[in-house]
Design a protein around this motif. Structure first.
Motif, PDB file in Angstrom:
ATOM      1  N   LEU A 125     -20.636  79.825  47.628  1.00 34.29           N
ATOM      2  CA  LEU A 125     -19.485  79.434  48.430  1.00 34.29           C
ATOM      3  C   LEU A 125     -18.254  80.244  48.039  1.00 34.29           C
ATOM      4  CD1 LEU A 125     -18.100  77.655  50.527  1.00 34.29           C
ATOM      5  CD2 LEU A 125     -17.778  75.914  48.734  1.00 34.29           C
ATOM      6  N   LYS A 173     -32.669  82.789  53.594  1.00 37.39           N
ATOM      7  CA  LYS A 173     -31.825  81.606  53.422  1.00 37.39           C
ATOM      8  C   LYS A 173     -31.333  81.429  51.988  1.00 37.39           C
ATOM      9  CE  LYS A 173     -33.979  78.931  57.173  1.00 37.39           C
ATOM     10  NZ  LYS A 173     -34.696  77.682  57.511  1.00 37.39           N
ATOM     11  N   TYR A 178     -26.222  83.371  54.731  1.00 33.95           N
ATOM     12  CA  TYR A 178     -24.859  82.825  54.652  1.00 33.95           C
ATOM     13  C   TYR A 178     -23.830  83.937  54.441  1.00 33.95           C
ATOM     14  CZ  TYR A 178     -20.700  80.720  52.634  1.00 33.95           C
ATOM     15  OH  TYR A 178     -19.402  80.389  52.366  1.00 33.95           O
ATOM     16  N   TYR A 241     -21.012  77.172  55.294  1.00 34.51           N
ATOM     17  CA  TYR A 241     -21.799  76.753  54.133  1.00 34.51           C
ATOM     18  C   TYR A 241     -22.637  75.523  54.466  1.00 34.51           C
ATOM     19  CZ  TYR A 241     -22.797  75.868  49.170  1.00 34.51           C
ATOM     20  OH  TYR A 241     -23.413  75.674  47.958  1.00 34.51           O
ATOM     21  N   PHE A 242     -22.070  74.616  55.244  1.00 31.51           N
ATOM     22  CA  PHE A 242     -22.797  73.401  55.619  1.00 31.51           C
ATOM     23  C   PHE A 242     -23.757  73.655  56.785  1.00 31.51           C
ATOM     24  CE2 PHE A 242     -19.139  71.423  53.426  1.00 31.51           C
ATOM     25  CZ  PHE A 242     -19.851  70.610  52.548  1.00 31.51           C
ATOM     26  N   LYS A 245     -26.369  76.416  54.806  1.00 35.49           N
ATOM     27  CA  LYS A 245     -26.912  75.804  53.588  1.00 35.49           C
ATOM     28  C   LYS A 245     -27.738  76.791  52.744  1.00 35.49           C
ATOM     29  CE  LYS A 245     -27.052  71.204  55.669  1.00 35.49           C
ATOM     30  NZ  LYS A 245     -27.892  70.068  56.136  1.00 35.49           N
ATOM     31  N   GLU A 247     -29.698  78.438  49.778  1.00 30.78           N
ATOM     32  CA  GLU A 247     -30.507  77.790  48.738  1.00 30.78           C
ATOM     33  C   GLU A 247     -29.969  78.062  47.339  1.00 30.78           C
ATOM     34  OE1 GLU A 247     -34.605  78.306  51.398  1.00 30.78           O
ATOM     35  OE2 GLU A 247     -34.219  79.590  49.653  1.00 30.78           O
ATOM     36  N   LYS A 249     -27.065  78.494  44.655  1.00 32.93           N
ATOM     37  CA  LYS A 249     -25.696  77.996  44.485  1.00 32.93           C
ATOM     38  C   LYS A 249     -24.894  78.838  43.492  1.00 32.93           C
ATOM     39  CE  LYS A 249     -27.081  74.644  47.116  1.00 32.93           C
ATOM     40  NZ  LYS A 249     -26.784  74.687  48.546  1.00 32.93           N
ATOM     41  N   SER A 448     -29.771  80.886  64.851  1.00 28.37           N
ATOM     42  CA  SER A 448     -28.829  80.462  63.805  1.00 28.37           C
ATOM     43  C   SER A 448     -27.459  81.074  64.032  1.00 28.37           C
ATOM     44  CB  SER A 448     -29.362  80.838  62.416  1.00 28.37           C
ATOM     45  OG  SER A 448     -29.444  82.244  62.259  1.00 28.37           O
TER      46      SER A 448
END
Length: 484
Positions: A125, A173, A178, A241-242, A245, A247, A249, A448
């Motif tokens: 993030l 993912k 992201y 981010y939501f 998502k 995988e 972090k 997506s």
């Protein structure tokens, strides 16, 4: 010319010559009617692309000059088609390209990116917010968001994704989907934060200004965009981010930054000089209009470009080889020229009168709902435009005229359309130059991307139609904007 090009050019020729075989509408001059055929052919040509934008505009300019010359009772001279190249907004964008070239050539853009990764990018993030701050730094000096996102940010975020073990095929993912989608959505947001962050910004002002009787300088643009734009900008990585998502972090940002900076080596004198020139240009862009003798944005841009060349931060050979700068000068000046001859031939005045008659008595529920209707339309129509420049040329004048006559407040309409030019392009992977570059990295699939794009466009619309409108109305009534 191959068969495909021949068929496309034949179609464009038919469109251009249609007005020669149809009666001229009442109230419209013959020359404007014939020029309209060329204008429509140009728009279709920018979509079909039998040739690149510059060649298409040269064809359109030559045809317009010929049509004007061959039309009796001229109300405009043929040489007017070249007036777009004297438009100051064209030279503002062209000159600002020198700063973007310098950021790439010196490596300063990459250095700043790796420094931000070192300080901020400890999670996926937070890595998304590295993109935010990097764009905030680069956007004021990069009128090509394709060069900014595609040439600087995408290679870095792609290498970060690989370093994190995210493969485009086996594990998109994990982080890559992201990070790469965030690159595009962020650049579409910063593209309306600054006048010089996207080439069509100045062009949209040039196209709408004569219609709505308004203009905007650099400082006014940023002031109006700042509140809704910064809110959307800082919400974008979080919303994505939501939606996506990732995988993974945690990120080993220190190692990624160390390798990147090691590859770049010690900071060079050219990078230091570029920083000084960039900040001086930014200060002059923001405050130049407040001086007793106003320093126009295009003068600042040309002075910055000259300085970079004189002190050899970039040399002329490198600048000449930058196709984006010269292509923008060619097609951008051409399309402004076409718009100017249509304006001189009173086409927009005729169109406004015609639409006023057609829309007379139509109730859209009040000025605010009329504004909302227009801005929603500006976004939804992007599904059918594979070219951002074609959208601006084709639809911005139309939305300005229609919005005015269905009762949308003129100042809010002007601002709203200018900003939706950028964030409306979030919808798909083909509505903006950086889209195909990011999509080609392979981390994102169409469903997506379109889902995330739709959600972010809706969020942007909501922010602009609520907080944005309140902010704009406050500035208009209290800051003496637009002559109030």
């Amino acid at each position: 010319m191959n068969k495909s090009k021949f068929i496309k050019m034949l179609l464009l020729g038919i469109i251009a010559f249609i007005p020669f075989f149809m009666p001229c509408p009442e109230g419209l001059s013959l020359v404007a009617w014939r020029l309209l055929g060329v204008y429509f052919a140009t728009i279709v040509g920018l979509i079909l692309k039998p040739y690149n934008e510059s060649i298409m505009l040269f064809i359109s300019l030559s045809m317009s000059a010929i049509f004007i010359t061959l039309t009796p009772n001229q109300v405009v001279q043929a040489k007017a088609v070249l007036e777009g190249y004297s438009d100051t907004s064209v030279w503002l964008v062209f000159s600002a390209f020198s700063l973007s070239i310098a950021f790439v050539h010196t490596g300063l853009g990459k250095r700043i990116a790796y420094l931000l990764i070192d300080k901020l990018g400890s999670t996926t993030l937070r890595m998304g917010y590295v993109n935010v701050f990097l764009e905030l730094f680069l956007a004021p000096a990069t009128p090509s968001n394709t060069a900014r996102a595609g040439g600087i940010v995408t290679p870095i975020m792609n290498s970060v994704s690989v370093a994190l073990g995210s493969d485009p095929v086996e594990s998109p993912k994990k982080a890559g989907r992201y990070l790469m989608l965030n690159v595009y959505m962020i650049t579409k947001t910063t593209s309306y934060l600054f006048l010089t962050a996207m080439a069509p910004n100045a062009m949209a002002i040039s196209l709408m200004g004569p219609i709505l009787g308004l203009d905007m300088d650099y400082a006014t643009w940023f002031l109006l965009a700042s509140v809704p734009g910064l809110i959307c900008l800082f919400l974008t990585p979080l919303i994505l981010y939501f939606i996506i998502k990732p995988e993974l972090k945690k990120v080993n940002n220190k190692e990624i930054a160390r390798k990147g900076l090691q590859e770049l080596g010690p900071i060079k004198n050219s990078e230091k000089i570029l920083l000084v020139i960039f900040f001086l240009a930014l200060i002059c862009w923001v405050f130049g209009g407040m001086l007793p003798y106003k320093l126009s944005a295009w003068i600042v841009a040309i002075s910055a470009m000259t300085s970079l060349l004189v002190v050899s931060v970039i040399d002329w050979e490198i600048f000449v080889k930058n196709k984006g700068a010269w292509a923008t000068l060619m097609w951008y000046g051409g399309i402004i020229g076409l718009a100017k001859v249509l304006e001189k031939a009173n086409f927009f005045q005729w169109l406004a009168s015609s639409l006023e008659s057609m829309l007379k008595g139509v109730d859209f529920g009040g000025p605010y709902l009329a504004l909302a209707f227009i801005l929603i339309c500006t976004c939804l129509i992007r599904y059918v435009f594979a070219s951002g420049s074609a959208y601006v040329v084709a639809m911005v004048p139309v939305f300005a005229i229609v919005g005015k006559f269905i009762g949308a407040p003129v100042e809010l309409l002007f601002i709203g359309i200018l900003f939706s030019n950028a964030y409306g392009g979030m919808l798909t992977h083909y509505t903006g130059g950086p889209g195909p570059i990011v999509f080609a990295c392979g981390y994102n699939d169409i469903p997506s991307w379109w889902k995330a794009g739709f959600i972010l466009v809706v969020c942007s619309l909501v922010v602009h139609l609520t907080i944005g409108v309140l902010w704009w109305k406050f500035l208009i009534s209290n800051a003496l904007l637009f002559g109030h």
